[in-house]
Design a protein around this motif. Structure first.
Motif, PDB file in Angstrom:
ATOM      1  N   ARG A 260       0.802  -1.225   0.000  1.00  0.00           N
ATOM      2  CA  ARG A 260       0.000   0.000   0.000  1.00  0.00           C
ATOM      3  C   ARG A 260       0.832   1.270   0.000  1.00  0.00           C
ATOM      4  O   ARG A 260       0.331   2.343  -0.280  1.00  0.00           O
ATOM      5  N   ARG A 261       2.116   1.153   0.358  1.00  0.00           N
ATOM      6  CA  ARG A 261       2.886   2.384   0.472  1.00  0.00           C
ATOM      7  C   ARG A 261       4.358   2.132   0.211  1.00  0.00           C
ATOM      8  O   ARG A 261       4.904   1.107   0.636  1.00  0.00           O
ATOM      9  N   VAL A 269      14.116   2.229   8.271  1.00  0.00           N
ATOM     10  CA  VAL A 269      13.190   2.442   9.386  1.00  0.00           C
ATOM     11  C   VAL A 269      13.576   1.587  10.589  1.00  0.00           C
ATOM     12  O   VAL A 269      13.322   1.946  11.721  1.00  0.00           O
ATOM     13  N   GLU A 270      14.241   0.470  10.346  1.00  0.00           N
ATOM     14  CA  GLU A 270      14.569  -0.492  11.418  1.00  0.00           C
ATOM     15  C   GLU A 270      13.275  -0.978  12.066  1.00  0.00           C
ATOM     16  O   GLU A 270      13.094  -0.927  13.277  1.00  0.00           O
TER      17      GLU A 270
ATOM     18  N   TRP B  39      -1.379   7.320   6.700  1.00  0.00           N
ATOM     19  CA  TRP B  39      -0.622   6.104   6.404  1.00  0.00           C
ATOM     20  C   TRP B  39       0.856   6.186   6.773  1.00  0.00           C
ATOM     21  O   TRP B  39       1.472   5.160   7.066  1.00  0.00           O
ATOM     22  N   ASP B  40       1.418   7.374   6.710  1.00  0.00           N
ATOM     23  CA  ASP B  40       2.862   7.490   6.975  1.00  0.00           C
ATOM     24  C   ASP B  40       3.077   7.566   8.484  1.00  0.00           C
ATOM     25  O   ASP B  40       3.198   8.635   9.061  1.00  0.00           O
ATOM     26  N   LEU B  41       3.121   6.409   9.125  1.00  0.00           N
ATOM     27  CA  LEU B  41       3.172   6.355  10.583  1.00  0.00           C
ATOM     28  C   LEU B  41       4.519   5.862  11.100  1.00  0.00           C
ATOM     29  O   LEU B  41       4.766   5.880  12.304  1.00  0.00           O
ATOM     30  N   ASP B  42       5.376   5.387  10.222  1.00  0.00           N
ATOM     31  CA  ASP B  42       6.592   4.729  10.703  1.00  0.00           C
ATOM     32  C   ASP B  42       7.465   5.681  11.510  1.00  0.00           C
ATOM     33  O   ASP B  42       7.528   6.871  11.249  1.00  0.00           O
ATOM     34  N   VAL B  43       8.122   5.097  12.505  1.00  0.00           N
ATOM     35  CA  VAL B  43       8.982   5.866  13.400  1.00  0.00           C
ATOM     36  C   VAL B  43      10.414   5.360  13.240  1.00  0.00           C
ATOM     37  O   VAL B  43      10.659   4.157  13.288  1.00  0.00           O
ATOM     38  N   HIS B  44      11.330   6.277  13.027  1.00  0.00           N
ATOM     39  CA  HIS B  44      12.734   5.906  12.813  1.00  0.00           C
ATOM     40  C   HIS B  44      13.506   5.910  14.141  1.00  0.00           C
ATOM     41  O   HIS B  44      13.084   6.545  15.105  1.00  0.00           O
ATOM     42  N   PRO B  45      14.655   5.228  14.159  1.00  0.00           N
ATOM     43  CA  PRO B  45      15.465   5.189  15.379  1.00  0.00           C
ATOM     44  C   PRO B  45      15.804   6.577  15.935  1.00  0.00           C
ATOM     45  O   PRO B  45      15.912   6.752  17.142  1.00  0.00           O
ATOM     46  N   TYR B 107      16.453  -0.965  18.954  1.00  0.00           N
ATOM     47  CA  TYR B 107      15.902   0.398  18.960  1.00  0.00           C
ATOM     48  C   TYR B 107      14.548   0.428  19.660  1.00  0.00           C
ATOM     49  O   TYR B 107      13.685  -0.404  19.383  1.00  0.00           O
ATOM     50  N   THR B 110      11.365   0.945  17.388  1.00  0.00           N
ATOM     51  CA  THR B 110      10.722  -0.219  16.774  1.00  0.00           C
ATOM     52  C   THR B 110       9.556  -0.700  17.643  1.00  0.00           C
ATOM     53  O   THR B 110       8.517  -1.111  17.126  1.00  0.00           O
ATOM     54  N   ASP B 113       6.686   1.901  17.357  1.00  0.00           N
ATOM     55  CA  ASP B 113       6.128   1.840  15.996  1.00  0.00           C
ATOM     56  C   ASP B 113       5.283   0.575  15.803  1.00  0.00           C
ATOM     57  O   ASP B 113       4.170   0.623  15.284  1.00  0.00           O
ATOM     58  N   TYR B 114       5.805  -0.544  16.279  1.00  0.00           N
ATOM     59  CA  TYR B 114       5.101  -1.815  16.060  1.00  0.00           C
ATOM     60  C   TYR B 114       3.822  -1.888  16.898  1.00  0.00           C
ATOM     61  O   TYR B 114       2.765  -2.284  16.397  1.00  0.00           O
ATOM     62  N   ARG B 117       1.249   0.512  15.295  1.00  0.00           N
ATOM     63  CA  ARG B 117       0.649   0.176  13.993  1.00  0.00           C
ATOM     64  C   ARG B 117       0.033  -1.212  13.930  1.00  0.00           C
ATOM     65  O   ARG B 117      -0.873  -1.460  13.155  1.00  0.00           O
TER      66      ARG B 117
END
Lengths: 422, 337
Positions: A260-261, A269-270, B39-45, B107, B110, B113-114, B117
């Motif tokens: 989807r993206r 992103v790790e 949708w852009d929810l990812d979180v970086h270290p 991290y 992670t 983020d997990y 989401r």
């Protein structure tokens, strides 16, 4: 004619018993008929009556005699089938293309139903214009066809500490090989105005697990496909209908289903699947990450524990599959004595990069025990290592990327067992 | 809008034909900021993508018990085959390493983020940002990485040290395993002797085909379910014990609220999908529309095999295998009106 003549033996055990008896009865040399075969001398039902009409099966499954050629699950592996894996029946297939209906599945939160009409693909991050595509939009880009294998990084993972599962389906069945139709990811990134700045893409699925992985841009621009057909037809639900990512030669977890993206980023992103999972712990406790490429690997699919030799001494076809994430398979050797001596097998077709290659060793079996092994070589000169050689470098706790040489102990009865040898 | 698009629009306005530019098909449409935000929810270290907010270990403990413990255990120790999230320190070089947030994850981003989401399993994206902070804080606490009074926030997020942060190396197979690349692998006399050192059959963990036995047997054992006017107190007491398995997600009794699952007051004999304010799965809504009522029989069938009975249910529970347990649960639940 009784119905029983049509029926396959009801279990593997019954089959083994029957075949062993047949092997003894036939013995060495060509078979001689004891009397006329009623299958020939008597008019059979199918030769006198009528079969099904064309509309009986608008979309067909294999004939019922093949109903044991199915995906199987190993229940004790995971907590729940919703977040689990099953195995392709490679012991019963030939050629290289895996039919979708028996190609292994791996889900993190179940196989979802997503209609084409509800499908959206977002490209965002370090691009000039973040874009949204519908399914139909994707079908308007120039598209390509490629055959690639998809192997779960954990294929053979249960065998790190020794022989565990008795069957090629279970030891090597987290793999399938299909012809994909799709649009190069490169085309789509360029459409959004990728200008060379971002060094990674983060790709993500639409299911509840939102499985996501980071892929270096070099790979993303090279051969990654946004695929919507496999083996000529729509992807199956369990393989990511309507759109999945195809990442040739790299571990299956990257092949995001229900894509989807795609986000262009400057760093990985790790995510959970690239840190806590899909990292390979070595003997000293440190772990390798970003082990994306699948090493060259092979397995004899027949004879094997689920596919014993059903006949006595004489002509025997030893066959199997070989593949490499680094390129094409150039050679496969087979050993019948546990790796003491090797002979080079025949490749059914010249190896194709990052696709399964079928090999055959057409041989005369003298009826004695064999310790069958196969050893793949790829175009980079990589030679599939023994399990011992692999453990020497990595220990036993890697879980992923076990590409060691498999041994089947084939008995005089034709039965085979998963073993390890010195 | 891309420069090319502007240029084409301009060209069209001027009545010029826009020649096609290499690699540009003018397909798709620009993504709206709200869509990207959704949708852009990812979180970086480094904290990129982490929203403002905070949550305490204390709140996290309560949330974890309600939303996570059914699978991960009250102390994040894991239930059955579900992942353990705590413990395992100094085990990575052992024969069977225990990989948890504390012992393995490099991290903290992670985890946040997990959970944000993908959790809880079967009800993803139902936690608020503050709740995710709190649950993350509790997971840290259960790994002895923070104190009981700790509050995790966007501000102090990067200060938390993860024990195994330096435990990873980038794929070095081409160097460490360079000896796997060889020109001419051995073909003759490659070993002095070959002995079988291990057999899969001895271990006997391969699934057998044909599962005719097992499942059928249980069905043969028909319990005499005679309707009794008064609840059997022993059975009710037994049911209360069994209900511990359900408590993480379902409440009963006075003031019971919807949690991961709906409250179960009055569930026996009630129409399915009828608790106000609970977001049921589509399959359950469909079954409810078709008239499913939670009779004792229907409940027993559902609980015996939740996902077999109701394909697609949100209830991430393996089921109650024992007939007695199911009867006990029904008796216990029947005491709540």
């Amino acid at each position: 004619m009784s119905e029983s003549q049509f029926r396959k033996p009801t279990s593997r055990r019954a089959f083994l018993g029957g075949s062993a008896a047949a092997a003894v009865a036939v013995g060495a040399g060509a078979a001689r008929a004891a009397g006329p075969d009623p299958l020939i001398t008597e008019v059979q039902d199918w030769a006198a009556g009528l079969g099904e009409g064309v509309d009986a099966t608008p979309y067909g499954l294999p004939i019922r005699f093949e109903d044991d050629v199915i995906r199987r699950n190993v229940e004790w592996l995971t907590a729940d089938t919703i977040s689990s894996i099953n195995f392709t029946p490679i012991h019963a297939l030939d050629g290289t293309i895996t039919p979708q209906g028996c190609a292994f599945e791996r889900h993190h939160s179940g196989a979802i139903e997503l209609r084409k009409e509800d499908y959206r693909l977002m490209i965002n991050g370090m691009v000039e214009t973040p874009l949204i595509f519908t399914y139909e939009d994707l079908t308007r880009f120039p598209r390509e066809n490629h055959v690639y294998f998809c192997e779960c990084a954990a294929n053979s993972g249960m065998e790190w500490a020794g022989a565990q599962l008795n069957g090629a389906q279970f030891t090597h069945g987290m793999i399938h090989n299909m012809e994909y139709t799709g649009v190069p990811l490169r085309t789509i990134l360029e459409e959004a105005g990728y200008n060379g700045e971002g060094k990674w893409v983060y790709v993500e699925g639409a299911d509840a697990s939102s499985n996501g992985r980071s892929i270096p841009m070099e790979k993303a621009l090279d051969d990654v496909l946004v695929a919507f057909k496999a083996n000529g037809e729509a992807l199956r639900k369990e393989h990511g209908y309507p759109v999945r990512l195809v990442v040739p030669g790299w571990e299956g977890n990257l092949w995001i289903k229900w894509l989807r993206r795609v986000e262009v980023t400057d760093a990985p992103v790790e995510s959970r699947e690239e840190t806590s999972k899909y990292t390979d712990t070595l003997a000293d406790g440190t772990s390798r990450k970003w082990t994306w490429e699948m090493d060259a690997k092979s397995v004899v699919t027949s004879p094997s524990p689920q596919s014993p030799i059903p006949h006595g001494p004489g002509p025997l076809v030893i066959t199997g599959l070989a593949w490499s994430g680094r390129g094409a398979i150039t050679r496969v050797d087979v050993s019948k004595d546990g790796g003491r001596t090797w002979e080079t097998a025949r490749l059914a077709r010249a190896g194709e990069a990052r696709a399964l290659t079928r090999f055959y060793l057409d041989t005369e079996w003298d009826g004695s025990e064999m310790l069958l092994q196969s050893r793949a070589m790829d175009e980079t000169g990589y030679v599939q290592p023994s399990k011992a050689a692999l453990r020497e470098v990595r220990g036993e706790n890697s879980i992923y990327h076990n590409n060691g040489i498999q041994t089947w102990w084939v008995r005089e009865s034709g039965e085979a067992e998963n073993v390890e040898v010195s | 809008m891309s420069r090319y698009r502007e240029w084409v629009v301009l060209g069209l306005c001027l009545g010029l034909a826009g020649p096609a530019m290499a690699g540009q098909y003018d397909l798709g449409r620009p993504a709206l900021p709200e869509e990207i935000a959704a949708w852009d929810l990812d979180v970086h270290p480094d904290g990129t993508g982490l929203p403002a907010g905070q949550g305490s270990v204390k709140d996290g403990e309560r949330l974890f018990s309600a939303r996570c413990a059914a699978c991960h255990g009250e102390f994040a120790e894991g239930v059955g085959n579900w992942p353990e999230l705590a413990g395992g320190e100094d085990t990575l070089a052992d024969k069977d390493p225990v990989k948890t947030v504390g012992s393995y994850w490099p991290y903290l981003s992670t985890v946040w983020d997990y959970v944000h989401r993908s959790m809880p399993f079967g009800d993803a994206q139902s936690l608020s940002d503050d709740e995710v902070y709190a649950i993350t804080a509790y997971i840290l606490y259960s790994n002895y990485l923070v104190e009981e009074d700790f509050v995790l926030s966007q501000e102090n997020f990067l200060e938390v040290a993860m024990p195994n942060a330096d435990g990873f190396i980038v794929d070095d197979r081409e160097e460490a395993e360079s000896h796997f690349w060889q020109d001419a692998p051995c073909m003759e006399d490659c070993k002095d002797s070959v002995e079988i050192t291990m057999r899969a059959r001895v271990l006997d963990v391969t699934p057998e085909d044909e599962g005719e036995d097992g499942a059928a047997e249980e069905a043969v054992e028909v319990a005499a379910t005679e309707e009794t006017a008064a609840p059997d107190p022993e059975l009710v007491a037994e049911g209360e014990k069994v209900f511990r398995k359900c408590k993480a997600c379902h409440q009963v009794g006075e003031g019971a609220k919807n949690r991961v699952g709906p409250h179960l007051n009055g569930v026996v004999g009630r129409a399915a999908g009828a608790v106000e304010g609970f977001r049921y799965s589509k399959p359950l809504e469909t079954a409810a529309a078709d008239g499913l009522v939670w009779t004792e029989d229907a409940l027993a069938a559902f609980l015996a095999d939740p996902r077999g009975f109701l394909k697609g249910t949100k209830m991430a529970f393996a089921g109650l295998k024992s007939e007695e347990d199911r009867a006990a649960i029904a008796a216990y639940l029947a005491t709540f009106e």
